[in-house]
Scaffold this motif. Structure first.
Motif, mmCIF file in Angstrom:
data_model
loop_
_atom_site.group_PDB
_atom_site.id
_atom_site.type_symbol
_atom_site.label_atom_id
_atom_site.label_comp_id
_atom_site.label_asym_id
_atom_site.label_seq_id
_atom_site.Cartn_x
_atom_site.Cartn_y
_atom_site.Cartn_z
ATOM 1 N N LYS A 1 0.866 -1.180 0.000
ATOM 2 C CA LYS A 1 0.000 0.000 0.000
ATOM 3 C C LYS A 1 0.900 1.226 0.000
ATOM 4 O O LYS A 1 1.990 1.199 0.566
ATOM 5 C CB LYS A 1 -0.848 0.077 1.265
ATOM 6 N N ASP A 2 0.411 2.283 -0.582
ATOM 7 C CA ASP A 2 1.104 3.571 -0.540
ATOM 8 C C ASP A 2 0.126 4.561 0.066
ATOM 9 O O ASP A 2 -0.869 4.920 -0.555
ATOM 10 C CB ASP A 2 1.517 4.000 -1.951
ATOM 11 N N VAL A 3 0.378 4.977 1.308
ATOM 12 C CA VAL A 3 -0.549 5.868 2.004
ATOM 13 C C VAL A 3 -0.049 7.321 2.038
ATOM 14 O O VAL A 3 -0.596 8.136 2.790
ATOM 15 C CB VAL A 3 -0.853 5.360 3.433
ATOM 16 N N ARG A 4 0.956 7.614 1.226
ATOM 17 C CA ARG A 4 1.438 8.998 1.163
ATOM 18 C C ARG A 4 0.343 9.891 0.587
ATOM 19 O O ARG A 4 -0.447 9.455 -0.246
ATOM 20 C CB ARG A 4 2.687 9.097 0.286
ATOM 21 N N THR A 5 0.329 11.148 1.001
ATOM 22 C CA THR A 5 -0.697 12.070 0.500
ATOM 23 C C THR A 5 -0.402 12.548 -0.913
ATOM 24 O O THR A 5 -1.310 12.938 -1.636
ATOM 25 C CB THR A 5 -0.833 13.296 1.428
ATOM 26 N N ALA A 6 0.858 12.520 -1.317
ATOM 27 C CA ALA A 6 1.231 12.936 -2.672
ATOM 28 C C ALA A 6 2.214 11.915 -3.240
ATOM 29 O O ALA A 6 2.923 11.240 -2.507
ATOM 30 C CB ALA A 6 1.874 14.318 -2.640
ATOM 31 N N GLN A 7 2.247 11.805 -4.553
ATOM 32 C CA GLN A 7 3.046 10.762 -5.191
ATOM 33 C C GLN A 7 4.433 11.219 -5.649
ATOM 34 O O GLN A 7 5.179 10.432 -6.197
ATOM 35 C CB GLN A 7 2.277 10.186 -6.387
#
Length: 189
Positions: free
Chosen positions: A48-54
Motif C-alpha cells: 500500500k502507498d498511504v502517502r498524501t502525494a506521489q
C-alpha cells in the motif's frame, strides 16, 4: 479533412510545448541473502502507498518556487518487487493465495532539496511499515531511513536519484537483517 489535420497539428504542438515534470529513476537494490533460511514456506506479498502525494522530492529553489519531482517507476510496486526478491533469496515462495501475508505500507518517501546561492542541501527520509500476518497472529515492524547530503553546487536530478535510492536501499537492508522478522516468518509461515 484539412481542418482535422490543422487541429491535430495544433494539439501536437501544444503538447510538445507544455512544461514537462521532472522525473528520476527509482531502482532500489534488494539485499539478497547468500543462504536460504527456509525452504518451501510461502506467503502472499501485498503493498500500500498511504502517502498524501506521489512525488518523491520537493525542490525549493527560493523565491517561493517549490517544484515536485516524480519517479518514472511506481514507488509502491518497485518496493514490493524489491522485497519479493529479497524474501525469495531467503527461501520464501510468493503465492497469490497463501493464508500468510506480508504487507508493505509506504508511509513516507521524500527527498527535500533546498538550494541557496552557495550550496544545496538534501534531506531524505522513508518510513516503511511491514506486517507479517498468519491465521494465528501477526508482527508489525516500522523501518525508518534518513540521509542528508550537502553540496557546494545545485542538486541535480541525478543527485536526488542517488540519495533517494540510497535511503531506500538502507531500509531494505534493515529489513533483510531483522532477525525478529525472519524468526517470526520462519516459525509461523
Amino acid at each position: 479533412m484539412k481542418k482535422l489535420v490543422i487541429a491535430a497539428s495544433i494539439a501536437l504542438l501544444s503538447a510538445c510545448s507544455a512544461p514537462q515534470q521532472q522525473q528520476i529513476d527509482f531502482s532500489p537494490q534488494p539485499t539478497l541473502s547468500h543462504s536460504r533460511i527456509v525452504d518451501g514456506k510461502s506467503f502472499t506479498m501485498m503493498s500500500k502507498d498511504v502517502r498524501t502525494a506521489q512525488y518523491v522530492a520537493l525542490v525549493d529553489s527560493g523565491h517561493a518556487n517549490i517544484d515536485p519531482v516524480h519517479s518514472h517507476q511506481n514507488v509502491r510496486i518497485t518496493i514490493e518487487n524489491a522485497l519479493s526478491k529479497q524474501f525469495a533469496s531467503q527461501g520464501f515462495n510468493m503465492s497469490v493465495n497463501s493464508e500468510n501475508t506480508v504487507t508493505a505500507e509506504v508511509q513516507e518517501a521524500l527527498v527535500s532539496v533546498k538550494h541557496s546561492i552557495m550550496e544545496s542541501e538534501m534531506n531524505a527520509s522513508i518510513i516503511l511499515e511491514l506486517t507479517a500476518e498468519t491465521p494465528t497472529g501477526k508482527i508489525v515492524k516500522t523501518y525508518r531511513g534518513t540521509a542528508k547530503k550537502t553540496s557546494p553546487f545545485s542538486a541535480s536530478n541525478d543527485d536526488i536519484e542517488m540519495v533517494f535510492n540510497d535511503v531506500v536501499n538502507l531500509v531494505l537492508k534493515k529489513i533483510a537483517d531483522d532477525d525478529e522478522l525472519k524468526t517470526y516468518m520462519k516459525e509461523h509461515f
